[in-house]
Write an enzyme that holds these catalytic residues in place. Structure first.
Site, PDB file in Angstrom:
ATOM      1  N   ASP A 198       0.838  -1.199   0.000  1.00 45.90           N
ATOM      2  CA  ASP A 198       0.000   0.000   0.000  1.00 45.90           C
ATOM      3  C   ASP A 198       0.870   1.244   0.000  1.00 45.90           C
ATOM      4  O   ASP A 198       1.997   1.212  -0.491  1.00 45.90           O
ATOM      5  CB  ASP A 198      -0.940  -0.043   1.220  1.00 45.90           C
ATOM      6  N   HIS A 219      -3.700   6.023   3.219  1.00 48.39           N
ATOM      7  CA  HIS A 219      -4.415   4.830   2.773  1.00 48.39           C
ATOM      8  C   HIS A 219      -3.840   3.553   3.385  1.00 48.39           C
ATOM      9  O   HIS A 219      -4.573   2.688   3.877  1.00 48.39           O
ATOM     10  CB  HIS A 219      -4.354   4.783   1.249  1.00 48.39           C
ATOM     11  N   SER A 223     -10.944  -1.021  -1.343  1.00 43.13           N
ATOM     12  CA  SER A 223      -9.684  -0.960  -0.602  1.00 43.13           C
ATOM     13  C   SER A 223      -9.889  -1.274   0.864  1.00 43.13           C
ATOM     14  O   SER A 223      -9.014  -1.830   1.527  1.00 43.13           O
ATOM     15  CB  SER A 223      -9.064   0.436  -0.716  1.00 43.13           C
TER      16      SER A 223
END
Length: 782
Positions: free
Chosen positions: A152, A225, A557
């Site tokens: 990520d 994220h 996600s």
């Protein structure tokens, strides 16, 4: 650049006859180009068995090969990564001339140009039924000592979600490391975050300069994220977490005692892209480090599997027993939009949870009370403020641009009969204090839409408000924000953005596999990264951004780390289960009904969804812990499947990294926990599936089959009763599906019809369910 020690031309004194022969062969295939060429990054697949004997390692062979390429314009090739697990080969920066030379080398299989992928961007453990006293949490040891690799945007190690209080020492089998870099020291790792690495060589070749304040050239997370997905999967419990007063409670990962290893492959640019070469390097390193599971919340353009870096890397991981979970993509709600659809990947769609965020609107001194959606991030209480509605002028009623006179609305709350969502520009232009929107699009609004004191109410409640405002002389309104609603119905629903099947590259495999929470998920966030816009000005650049330690994000996600967290619980309880066994347990125990006892709905349409939307259903960790039976798949089965897809020998060799295979058993009927019947330019077809079930319960057992079949589908199962003699015993069955839709036109998004095969345990509790889907789909082979 290449070191002179490695790449100098050998002299006669230090060259063996074999090395000299190899050098002469290299020189004989070099072609000279007289023009300067553009350098590009390529991923080069090599035949490992073709390495000449003088070389001690494939890495040395690759470097020697590169150093031997002629560079007419004076720019030498640059080596980026050597891959040892995900594929046999390397990535390098080459000119067209280099590429032509390389293609003539013995052992060269294929070269693909660099591609770029993008990210597919608490209460959810409770929504999943996880309880510390009686659930798959204690049953799965809270994921203890399972190592989850997350690929990520990096990680914020100081977050409380990554504290290691009470955790045992790092497992001795761990081979990973914590790399130092910009604002990241190796000492930041602990017993929770046991590894952190960064891979950016491919992205840098695209011209991206990774430097603060735009990003960190290290495992540290700039965007947030990766911090969010990591804490969702395996964050430690953190009390009193919230998002500006919303979603207050204890934030915890799905597998709170699992270990985390971050492999940063996404860096800031215009779209937060990841280079294929970097992603492969991250997956390669994760395998070498010894992770048990991987989660990737990103995707690349769907191609044949040998060209897709995640598909290639995941195959190697699967062969090592590593479970790989991937996001299905955010390209819904239409069909044929699935990402990460390789059958050895567990592909996760996104669903809502039963928590929502609201504001209470009160009129007529509290006689009319309405609850609307809002995630306005400030503790603001509006009291007895005049409310304006442009009754009689439709443009004003809709709050259309430049319709309202600021003298009539300044400082007031606007009421806008605007079905399209939020009409913010007019609210800001007239200097209003806020607005209430009567809209049927409220469910699609995201937290950042509420950067101003906005409330979205349903058209039904909006009509009540309109009636009051129209018939009141001086209407005023009270609004209270920061309200969290639990038990919201219906839930789950398929998120509007979640990508749908069929899968273009292998439509005979139902994708997504399952649904997991992926809407407004609360998880950790970098405290220095502004998240919530506040204020106005009509442009995001004009807003202020509030800081928070925990943020609400939506996307598939967010769904993938939920899945990998549950998989960690299962693997901790059943360490001998294969990745396919874990996926089977997730699929055959998934539930289909929402909290109103109706079939899971598609939030886009408000009607019942289909398996092309939600796969086998919504994951159910507690049931998956003890599935009774599983559909297992071995690596050779996937090879047979690739043969059935008519992949060439070269394509298969690239994926499986060996040449000693045969397509004698080519077969598209994979032993998968779902069934897809393809309709190609016809409303009638017939297909017989062959399956094998494995008993994973430590008892003798008998199961009988039952079929739920809709009109136009006939299903027969032989035998309809199967028995098992203890743990790991197997039983086979055939299922024939006949489809005859008559003159009926096919339903939305390629679905024909669907039913279910269920195996019920006789005198037992296990229920093993699989969807049967007939859909319009054809294989795209290029």
């Amino acid at each position: 650049m290449f070191s002179s020690r490695i790449f100098s031309v050998p002299t006669m004194e230090n060259t063996t006859p074999l090395k000299l022969l190899y050098l002469l062969l290299v020189l004989s295939i070099i072609t000279i180009s007289s023009m300067s060429e553009v350098m590009k990054t390529y991923i080069v697949h090599m035949d490992k068995s073709a390495m000449p004997s003088p070389f001690s390692s494939h890495h040395d062979w690759y470097l020697s090969t590169l150093s031997s390429l002629s560079s007419p314009d004076g720019i030498s090739p640059s080596h980026l990564y050597t891959y040892n697990h995900v594929l046999h080969g390397f990535s390098a920066v080459l000119s067209q001339s280099h590429l032509h030379q390389l293609e003539e080398f013995p052992g060269h299989l294929e070269t693909f140009p660099e591609t770029f992928g993008t990210i597919h961007t608490t209460h959810s453990p409770k929504f999943l039924g996880l309880d510390k006293n009686s659930s798959s949490w204690p049953g799965g040891n809270f994921g203890e000592d399972m190592i989850i690799g997350i690929l990520d945007t990096g990680i914020w190690p100081e977050s409380d979600s990554f504290q290691d209080k009470g955790m045992a020492p790092v497992p001795e089998r761990w081979r990973g490391a914590c790399e130092s870099g910009v604002e990241f020291n190796s000492s930041l790792c602990n017993r929770k975050l046991i590894g952190a690495r960064s891979f950016s060589k491919g992205l840098k070749q695209r011209g991206l300069n990774i430097s603060t304040p735009n990003d960190y050239d290290s495992p540290r997370d700039f965007f947030g994220h990766g911090t969010h997905t990591s804490s969702t999967a395996a964050g430690s419990p953190v009390g009193d977490a919230d998002y500006f007063g919303y979603a207050k409670g204890t934030a915890t990962g799905i597998a709170p005692k699992a270990r985390l290893a971050m492999y940063k492959v996404l860096f800031y640019n215009d779209t937060y892209e990841s280079a294929a070469s970097d992603t492969l390097a991250g997956m390669d390193q994760a395998i070498a480090d010894g992770v048990d599971l991987m989660s990737l919340s990103l995707g690349f353009l769907e191609t044949t599997f040998e060209q897709n870096p995640i598909a290639v890397g995941a195959f190697a991981a699967m062969e090592k027993g590593i479970f790989v979970s991937c996001s299905a993509g955010n390209s819904g709600p239409h069909g044929y939009t699935i990402f990460n659809g390789a059958p050895w990947i567990t592909t996760i769609g996104a669903g809502t949870i039963d928590r929502d965020y609201a504001a209470d609107v009160s009129l007529d001194n509290g006689k009319l009370k309405i609850r609307g959606k809002s995630v306005y991030p400030e503790d603001l209480e509006i009291s007895q403020v005049p409310i304006y509605f442009g009754h009689g002028n439709r443009s004003k009623e809709l709050c259309q641009d430049f319709a309202i006179d600021p003298k009539d609305a300044k400082g007031k709350i606007l009421f806008c009969d605007f079905s399209g969502g939020i009409q913010a520009s007019e609210v800001e232009r007239v200097g209003a204090a806020g607005a209430v929107f009567s809209t049927d699009s409220g469910v699609f609004l995201e937290p950042e839409d509420f950067y101003f004191p906005f409330v979205a109410v349903t058209p039904k409640d909006g009509d009540l408000m309109k009636n009051y405002i129209i018939h009141s002389k001086n209407p005023v309104v009270d609004i209270k924000f920061q309200i969290t609603v639990l038990g919201n119905k219906p839930a789950p629903q398929v998120a509007w953005f979640s990508s749908r099947g069929p899968n273009r590259r292998a439509p005979m495999i139902l994708k997504p596999d399952v649904l997991a929470p992926g809407v407004d998920i609360l998880a950790a966030w970098p405290p220095n990264r502004g998240f919530a816009p506040i204020g106005g000005g009509g442009d995001y650049d004009d807003y202020d951004y509030l800081l928070t330690d925990y943020a609400l994000l939506s996307g598939t996600s967010m769904a993938s780390p939920h899945s990998v967290g549950v998989a960690a619980l299962l693997k901790s309880a059943h360490p001998d289960w294969s990745p396919a066994a874990i996926r089977s347990a997730l699929m055959t125990t998934a539930y289909l009904l929402d909290n109103t006892k109706g079939l899971i709905k598609d939030m886009t349409t408000g009607v019942a969804g289909t398996p092309l939307d939600f796969g086998a259903g919504h994951i159910n960790p507690n049931m998956a812990m003890d599935p009774g039976l599983i559909y297992d798949v071995e690596a050779q089965d996937y090879v047979n499947f690739l043969c059935g897809l008519n992949y060439t020998s070269k394509q298969i060799k690239i994926i499986i990294r060996r040449s000693n295979f045969s397509c004698d058993q080519a077969n598209l009927d994979l032993n998968y926990p779902s069934f897809m019947v393809l309709l190609n330019n016809t409303n009638t077809t017939r297909y017989t599936f062959k399956r094998a079930l494995t008993n994973v319960d430590n008892t003798n057992s008998v199961y009988h089959a039952s079929v739920k079949q809709p009109s136009g589908m006939r299903v027969s199962v032989q035998p309809s009763v199967i028995s098992f003699a203890g743990m790991y015993s197997k039983a086979e069955f055939n299922m024939t599906v006949e489809i005859n839709l008559g003159d009926v036109s096919l339903q939305r998004d390629y679905i024909g019809n669907f039913g279910y095969l269920t195996w019920w345990e006789v005198n037992g509790t296990h229920v093993v369910r699989s969807p049967i889907v007939a859909a319009v789909a054809s294989i795209i082979r290029t």
